[in-house]
Design an enzyme around this catalytic site. Sequence first.
Site, PDB file in Angstrom:
ATOM      1  N   HIS A   6       0.831  -1.194  -0.058  1.00 35.44           N
ATOM      2  CA  HIS A   6      -0.095  -0.068  -0.001  1.00 35.44           C
ATOM      3  C   HIS A   6       0.967   1.173   0.228  1.00 35.44           C
ATOM      4  O   HIS A   6       0.432   2.379  -0.414  1.00 35.44           O
ATOM      5  CB  HIS A   6      -1.065  -0.103   1.098  1.00 35.44           C
ATOM      6  CG  HIS A   6      -0.496   0.340   2.564  1.00 35.44           C
ATOM      7  ND1 HIS A   6      -0.045  -0.559   3.399  1.00 35.44           N
ATOM      8  CD2 HIS A   6      -0.124   1.629   3.152  1.00 35.44           C
ATOM      9  CE1 HIS A   6       0.361  -0.025   4.482  1.00 35.44           C
ATOM     10  NE2 HIS A   6       0.129   1.263   4.467  1.00 35.44           N
ATOM     11  N   ASP A  36       0.234  -7.576   1.644  1.00 36.62           N
ATOM     12  CA  ASP A  36       0.609  -6.205   1.680  1.00 36.62           C
ATOM     13  C   ASP A  36       2.091  -5.940   1.789  1.00 36.62           C
ATOM     14  O   ASP A  36       2.764  -5.128   2.395  1.00 36.62           O
ATOM     15  CB  ASP A  36      -0.235  -5.332   2.872  1.00 36.62           C
ATOM     16  CG  ASP A  36       0.026  -3.935   2.739  1.00 36.62           C
ATOM     17  OD1 ASP A  36       0.194  -3.512   1.442  1.00 36.62           O
ATOM     18  OD2 ASP A  36      -0.133  -3.156   3.736  1.00 36.62           O
ATOM     19  N   SER A 110       4.215   2.983   8.097  1.00 40.53           N
ATOM     20  CA  SER A 110       3.853   1.865   7.169  1.00 40.53           C
ATOM     21  C   SER A 110       5.238   1.677   6.293  1.00 40.53           C
ATOM     22  O   SER A 110       5.786   2.656   5.779  1.00 40.53           O
ATOM     23  CB  SER A 110       2.856   2.173   6.391  1.00 40.53           C
ATOM     24  OG  SER A 110       1.656   2.117   6.965  1.00 40.53           O
TER      25      SER A 110
END
Length: 195
Positions: A6, A36, A110
């Site tokens: 992402h 992911d 992230s």
Amino acid sequence: IVTNNHVAGDASKITVTLQDGTSYPGKLVGKDKDTDLALVKINAGHPLPFVKFSEGPTPRPGAWVIAVGNPFGLDHTATAGIVSATGRAIGEGPYDDFIQIDAPINKGNSGGPTFNLKGEVVGVNTAIYSPSEARYPAQRRQDHDFRQARQAAVRSQAGVERQRQQRQRHRREQHRSRDAAGDGKQPEPAELRHR
């Protein structure tokens, strides 16, 4: 470079900036939406330092961990906490098997690593599950086996522009908090937390 899908999976341009400020164009060499995870390659022309993935078992609840990332565009930020639980399912796909940690995590973490106290990577910071204090920022170690499979595959723009946008949003929130307080003082850190 292992990061989140992402973060880099659909990027039209990837720039990797090292701690010394040197930047390199990055090339997406693999991605997997289900875990992911994404792989980015750079050519520095010389060997670069690297971190090692843990080959041990998934850390147990109570084990200390350190999460590293770029929250609000503030690069090289490290926070510490403990593993709260393992095997968490948060509705993120067929490999929904997360390590829950209580280290402070914000938007921008992230794709960064979570380390054990030996300095080995035990997960990749992935998600803030809810606006409560519960955080699920790291995927389990076995999910990184994707790197061995080298599944070729291709999300938001990563790099300098995204960080610049995060810094601008953070500054706007600081000004709003100061204006709301009316005293011109810096807001308390809890007031800056994204929900």
